[in-house]
Design an enzyme around this catalytic site. Structure first.
Site, PDB file in Angstrom:
ATOM      1  N   ASP A 171       1.005  -1.296   0.090  1.00  0.00           N
ATOM      2  CA  ASP A 171      -0.416   0.071  -0.220  1.00  0.00           C
ATOM      3  C   ASP A 171       0.643   1.237   0.005  1.00  0.00           C
ATOM      4  O   ASP A 171       1.709   0.877   0.566  1.00  0.00           O
ATOM      5  CB  ASP A 171      -0.555  -0.408   1.418  1.00  0.00           C
ATOM      6  CG  ASP A 171      -2.090   1.042   1.267  1.00  0.00           C
ATOM      7  OD1 ASP A 171      -2.464   1.172   0.207  1.00  0.00           O
ATOM      8  OD2 ASP A 171      -2.409   1.469   2.095  1.00  0.00           O
ATOM      9  N   HIS A 187       2.019   3.330  -9.435  1.00  0.00           N
ATOM     10  CA  HIS A 187       2.054   1.745  -9.088  1.00  0.00           C
ATOM     11  C   HIS A 187       2.805   1.751 -10.133  1.00  0.00           C
ATOM     12  O   HIS A 187       3.667   0.260  -9.594  1.00  0.00           O
ATOM     13  CB  HIS A 187       0.708   1.723 -10.360  1.00  0.00           C
ATOM     14  CG  HIS A 187      -0.769   1.827  -9.046  1.00  0.00           C
ATOM     15  ND1 HIS A 187      -0.398   1.961  -8.052  1.00  0.00           N
ATOM     16  CD2 HIS A 187      -1.746   2.934  -9.799  1.00  0.00           C
ATOM     17  CE1 HIS A 187      -1.470   2.422  -7.101  1.00  0.00           C
ATOM     18  NE2 HIS A 187      -2.703   3.052  -8.251  1.00  0.00           N
ATOM     19  N   LEU A 213      11.125 -20.341  -5.504  1.00  0.00           N
ATOM     20  CA  LEU A 213      10.105 -19.368  -4.351  1.00  0.00           C
ATOM     21  C   LEU A 213       8.890 -19.215  -5.409  1.00  0.00           C
ATOM     22  O   LEU A 213       8.036 -19.212  -6.716  1.00  0.00           O
ATOM     23  CB  LEU A 213      10.578 -17.777  -4.738  1.00  0.00           C
ATOM     24  CG  LEU A 213      10.131 -17.009  -4.397  1.00  0.00           C
ATOM     25  CD1 LEU A 213       9.649 -17.165  -3.101  1.00  0.00           C
ATOM     26  CD2 LEU A 213      10.166 -15.133  -4.522  1.00  0.00           C
TER      27      LEU A 213
HETATM   28  C1  IPE Z   1      -5.436  -2.778  -0.292  1.00  0.00           C
HETATM   29  O1  IPE Z   1      -4.848  -1.620  -0.177  1.00  0.00           O
HETATM   30  C2  IPE Z   1      -5.058  -3.336  -1.595  1.00  0.00           C
HETATM   31  C3  IPE Z   1      -4.062  -3.565  -2.069  1.00  0.00           C
HETATM   32  C4  IPE Z   1      -2.854  -3.240  -1.814  1.00  0.00           C
HETATM   33  C5  IPE Z   1      -4.034  -4.189  -3.161  1.00  0.00           C
HETATM   34  P1  IPE Z   1      -6.345   0.194  -0.492  1.00  0.00           P
HETATM   35  O2  IPE Z   1      -5.576   1.249  -0.428  1.00  0.00           O
HETATM   36  O3  IPE Z   1      -7.174  -0.573  -1.270  1.00  0.00           O
HETATM   37  O4  IPE Z   1      -7.174  -0.340   1.203  1.00  0.00           O
HETATM   38  P2  IPE Z   1      -7.615  -0.005   1.705  1.00  0.00           P
HETATM   39  O5  IPE Z   1      -9.150   1.396   0.722  1.00  0.00           O
HETATM   40  O6  IPE Z   1      -6.917   1.653   1.973  1.00  0.00           O
HETATM   41  O7  IPE Z   1      -8.317  -0.600   3.669  1.00  0.00           O
HETATM   42  C1  IPE Z   2      -1.030   0.245  -3.346  1.00  0.00           C
HETATM   43  O1  IPE Z   2      -1.402   1.528  -3.290  1.00  0.00           O
HETATM   44  C2  IPE Z   2      -2.007  -0.487  -4.360  1.00  0.00           C
HETATM   45  C3  IPE Z   2      -3.202  -0.794  -4.731  1.00  0.00           C
HETATM   46  C4  IPE Z   2      -3.884  -0.153  -4.198  1.00  0.00           C
HETATM   47  C5  IPE Z   2      -3.612  -1.270  -6.711  1.00  0.00           C
HETATM   48  P1  IPE Z   2      -2.350   2.592  -3.207  1.00  0.00           P
HETATM   49  O2  IPE Z   2      -2.836   3.163  -4.691  1.00  0.00           O
HETATM   50  O3  IPE Z   2      -3.680   2.001  -2.310  1.00  0.00           O
HETATM   51  O4  IPE Z   2      -1.780   3.503  -2.864  1.00  0.00           O
HETATM   52  P2  IPE Z   2      -1.989   4.898  -1.704  1.00  0.00           P
HETATM   53  O5  IPE Z   2      -2.865   4.175  -0.092  1.00  0.00           O
HETATM   54  O6  IPE Z   2      -3.559   5.383  -2.469  1.00  0.00           O
HETATM   55  O7  IPE Z   2      -1.372   5.700  -1.346  1.00  0.00           O
HETATM   56 MG    MG Z   3      -4.261   2.002  -0.947  1.00  0.00          MG
END
Ligand code: IPE
Ligand code: IPE
Ligand code: MG
Length: 238
Positions: free
Chosen positions: A13, A30, A124
């Protein structure tokens, strides 16, 4: 380094915030996240971790702006085409975990190709959770048993879960500062050790992973027993 976790699971995240802080579009975050993942896979292999499971796209991530969703789909296809040959050579076996039915033909073909290309590898096991949700997983497992008219027991459910091919995660890491599961491995994380990092995923490097592994090495896993029952000989003597 202490005990190395057999299976590490990661909620990657913080990509969006990494990009936004640099006045870049979220998709740039990303992209940077893919670089961090490549380094992470490599480092897990070097440290002797046997299974790595990452959360790449949740059942709920469809609710993001359409351009971000399509950007993520595109990125998955591009990253696979670019990275699979090297991963194959490094002994990594890739498997996708999640509901593929909602994915485009192109994405599904990419997933199948990556799985087939790396199917013989054993160094792995790399699970990529894409269009995955912990609730989806439990429900689909129960539905399979119900369709066959089989009793819904813990053992039977466990065998139908999308991660039935690997043992439960020993260490579950979430980067990005949030302290929640966000519908990741609800069933499998029952006894995982949790590690939360304030680092945004694109910044989570080998040193950060080592820190999490070292922290894991200090934990006492009791699985419901007492400290005395599970303790090391030294601790028992104390
Ligand atoms: C969880 O992150 C999903 C992934 C890392 C793929 P999110 O950014 O979607 O989670 P919330 O919305 O903060 O809970
Ligand atoms: C996690 O990073 C990746 C996915 C959920 C695809 P985020 O896109 O949720 O990044 P933040 O939380 O908005 O910074
Ligand atoms: Mg996120």
């Amino acid at each position: 380094m202490g005990t190395i976790p057999h299976h590490i699971a990661i909620v990657m995240d913080g990509n969006g915030r990494w990009a936004t802080r640099r006045f870049l579009p979220r998709v740039a975050g990303h992209k940077k996240g893919v670089d961090a993942l490549r380094a992470c896979v490599r480092h897990c292999g070097e440290r002797g971790v046997k299974v790595l499971t990452v959360f790449a796209f949740s059942s709920e991530n469809w609710n993001r702006p359409p351009e971000e969703v399509s950007g993520l789909m595109e990125l998955l296809a591009v990253a696979l085409a670019r990275e699979v040959p090297a991963l194959k050579a490094e002994g990594v076996r890739i498997q996708f975990v999640g509901d593929r039915s909602a994915l485009s033909e192109k994405v599904r073909a990419g997933l199948a190709q990556a799985e087939t290309a790396t199917a013989a590898n054993t160094r792995l096991q790399f699970n990529i959770c894409f269009n995955y949700g912990g609730r989806w997983d439990i429900a689909q497992a129960a539905a399979k048993l119900a369709a066959r008219g089989e009793p819904i027991t813990e053992k039977a459910l466990d065998g139908e879960m999308a991660l039935a091919h690997v043992p439960d995660p020993d260490l579950l890491i979430r980067t990005g500062g949030e302290k929640r599961i966000s519908n990741f491995l609800l069933w499998q994380a029952a006894y995982s050790e949790l590690f939360f990092s304030d680092k945004l995923w694109p910044e989570f490097d080998a040193a950060a992973l080592d820190e999490a592994i070292a922290d894991f090495g200090q934990r006492e896993r009791r699985f419901g027993k007492t400290s005395q029952q599970v303790g090391s000989p030294a601790k028992k003597a104390a």
